[in-house]
Design a protein around this motif. Structure first.
Motif, PDB file in Angstrom:
ATOM      1  N   CYS A  22       5.518 -59.246  24.358  1.00  0.00           N
ATOM      2  CA  CYS A  22       4.390 -59.221  23.841  1.00  0.00           C
ATOM      3  C   CYS A  22       4.655 -59.813  22.018  1.00  0.00           C
ATOM      4  O   CYS A  22       5.363 -59.620  20.656  1.00  0.00           O
ATOM      5  CB  CYS A  22       4.135 -57.731  22.579  1.00  0.00           C
ATOM      6  N   ALA A  23       2.730 -60.954  21.937  1.00  0.00           N
ATOM      7  CA  ALA A  23       3.093 -61.448  21.322  1.00  0.00           C
ATOM      8  C   ALA A  23       1.767 -61.656  19.837  1.00  0.00           C
ATOM      9  O   ALA A  23       0.925 -61.858  20.546  1.00  0.00           O
ATOM     10  CB  ALA A  23       2.916 -63.616  21.561  1.00  0.00           C
ATOM     11  N   ALA A  24       1.943 -60.535  19.090  1.00  0.00           N
ATOM     12  CA  ALA A  24       0.868 -60.807  18.073  1.00  0.00           C
ATOM     13  C   ALA A  24       0.198 -61.587  17.001  1.00  0.00           C
ATOM     14  O   ALA A  24       1.401 -62.160  16.794  1.00  0.00           O
ATOM     15  CB  ALA A  24       2.108 -58.848  18.163  1.00  0.00           C
ATOM     16  N   SER A  25      -0.433 -60.691  16.412  1.00  0.00           N
ATOM     17  CA  SER A  25      -0.926 -62.168  15.299  1.00  0.00           C
ATOM     18  C   SER A  25      -2.232 -61.860  15.174  1.00  0.00           C
ATOM     19  O   SER A  25      -2.629 -61.007  15.789  1.00  0.00           O
ATOM     20  CB  SER A  25      -0.711 -63.911  16.719  1.00  0.00           C
ATOM     21  N   GLY A  26      -2.430 -62.414  13.732  1.00  0.00           N
ATOM     22  CA  GLY A  26      -3.911 -62.068  13.135  1.00  0.00           C
ATOM     23  C   GLY A  26      -4.151 -60.835  12.292  1.00  0.00           C
ATOM     24  O   GLY A  26      -5.006 -60.033  12.328  1.00  0.00           O
ATOM     25  N   PHE A  27      -2.984 -60.261  11.586  1.00  0.00           N
ATOM     26  CA  PHE A  27      -2.703 -59.054  10.693  1.00  0.00           C
ATOM     27  C   PHE A  27      -1.814 -59.556  10.219  1.00  0.00           C
ATOM     28  O   PHE A  27      -0.924 -59.700  10.209  1.00  0.00           O
ATOM     29  CB  PHE A  27      -2.457 -58.187  11.623  1.00  0.00           C
ATOM     30  N   SER A  28      -1.523 -58.897   8.806  1.00  0.00           N
ATOM     31  CA  SER A  28      -0.780 -58.647   7.623  1.00  0.00           C
ATOM     32  C   SER A  28      -0.506 -57.195   7.136  1.00  0.00           C
ATOM     33  O   SER A  28      -0.552 -57.100   5.993  1.00  0.00           O
ATOM     34  CB  SER A  28      -1.228 -59.609   6.587  1.00  0.00           C
ATOM     35  N   PHE A  29       0.038 -56.581   8.198  1.00  0.00           N
ATOM     36  CA  PHE A  29      -0.010 -55.204   7.562  1.00  0.00           C
ATOM     37  C   PHE A  29       1.342 -55.319   7.318  1.00  0.00           C
ATOM     38  O   PHE A  29       2.280 -55.215   7.716  1.00  0.00           O
ATOM     39  CB  PHE A  29      -0.062 -54.105   8.361  1.00  0.00           C
ATOM     40  N   ASP A  30       1.123 -53.946   6.108  1.00  0.00           N
ATOM     41  CA  ASP A  30       2.915 -53.669   5.240  1.00  0.00           C
ATOM     42  C   ASP A  30       4.064 -53.060   6.340  1.00  0.00           C
ATOM     43  O   ASP A  30       4.797 -53.444   6.765  1.00  0.00           O
ATOM     44  CB  ASP A  30       2.842 -53.291   3.722  1.00  0.00           C
ATOM     45  N   ASP A  31       3.494 -52.410   6.676  1.00  0.00           N
ATOM     46  CA  ASP A  31       4.038 -51.176   8.102  1.00  0.00           C
ATOM     47  C   ASP A  31       3.883 -50.941   9.290  1.00  0.00           C
ATOM     48  O   ASP A  31       2.352 -50.532   9.444  1.00  0.00           O
ATOM     49  CB  ASP A  31       4.398 -49.700   7.654  1.00  0.00           C
ATOM     50  N   TYR A  32       3.734 -51.026  10.396  1.00  0.00           N
ATOM     51  CA  TYR A  32       3.175 -51.345  11.842  1.00  0.00           C
ATOM     52  C   TYR A  32       4.541 -50.637  12.567  1.00  0.00           C
ATOM     53  O   TYR A  32       5.865 -51.055  12.566  1.00  0.00           O
ATOM     54  CB  TYR A  32       2.483 -52.744  11.456  1.00  0.00           C
ATOM     55  N   VAL A  33       3.689 -50.302  13.397  1.00  0.00           N
ATOM     56  CA  VAL A  33       4.222 -49.924  15.218  1.00  0.00           C
ATOM     57  C   VAL A  33       4.331 -50.539  16.330  1.00  0.00           C
ATOM     58  O   VAL A  33       2.530 -51.161  16.773  1.00  0.00           O
ATOM     59  CB  VAL A  33       4.364 -48.614  15.107  1.00  0.00           C
ATOM     60  N   ILE A  34       4.837 -51.131  17.164  1.00  0.00           N
ATOM     61  CA  ILE A  34       4.456 -52.062  18.475  1.00  0.00           C
ATOM     62  C   ILE A  34       4.916 -51.257  19.162  1.00  0.00           C
ATOM     63  O   ILE A  34       5.975 -50.800  19.427  1.00  0.00           O
ATOM     64  CB  ILE A  34       4.638 -53.046  17.901  1.00  0.00           C
ATOM     65  N   GLY A  35       4.058 -50.880  20.092  1.00  0.00           N
ATOM     66  CA  GLY A  35       4.246 -49.979  21.789  1.00  0.00           C
ATOM     67  C   GLY A  35       4.514 -49.911  22.853  1.00  0.00           C
ATOM     68  O   GLY A  35       3.234 -51.102  22.792  1.00  0.00           O
ATOM     69  N   TRP A  36       4.755 -50.670  23.948  1.00  0.00           N
ATOM     70  CA  TRP A  36       4.652 -50.358  24.891  1.00  0.00           C
ATOM     71  C   TRP A  36       3.895 -49.140  25.570  1.00  0.00           C
ATOM     72  O   TRP A  36       4.345 -48.408  25.961  1.00  0.00           O
ATOM     73  CB  TRP A  36       6.182 -50.881  25.647  1.00  0.00           C
TER      74      TRP A  36
END
Length: 124
Positions: A22-36
């Motif tokens: 999963c390639a992610a782009s276009g954001f600048s959040f301090d804290d985040y979670v990526i889920g499947w």
């Protein structure tokens, strides 16, 4: 614009392996979670696994524990899902999604950004 691109799906035999990306782009959040997440036709979306960018903490749904491993390369803004000992019931479209904030959970309603998904088919 937030973009998430899932790739790596395919057709494998039971017991086989795949690695999703999963390639992610276009954001600048301090804290985040990526889920499947995964969804088979006629079934509800199921949270599979997720990972926090803050401390790399992870969560797995019971059905994939011991078989799937989520990991991240923060420098590349890429998250991986290594899947081994695949079973026919793993067949689904797999989506990656992004949630703002560091709370670790896999309720799809908390994820505001979604990729296009990649098909995983496990069949002999």
């Amino acid at each position: 614009e937030v973009q998430l691109q899932a790739s790596g799906g395919g057709l494998v035999q039971p017991g086989g392996s795949l690695r999703l990306s999963c390639a992610a782009s276009g954001f600048s959040f301090d804290d985040y979670v990526i889920g499947w997440f995964r969804q088979a036709p006629g079934k509800e979306c199921e949270g599979v696994s997720c990972i926090s960018n803050r401390d790399s903490s992870t969560y797995y749904t019971d059905s994939v524990k011991g078989r799937f491993t989520i990991s991240s390369d923060n420098a590349k803004n890429t998250v991986y899902l290594q899947m081994i000992v695949l079973k026919p019931e793993d067949t689904a479209v797999y989506y990656c999604a992004l949630k703002h904030g560091g709370y670790l959970y896999t309720d799809s309603r908390g994820y505001g950004y979604w990729g296009q998904g990649t098909q995983v088919t496990v069949s002999s």
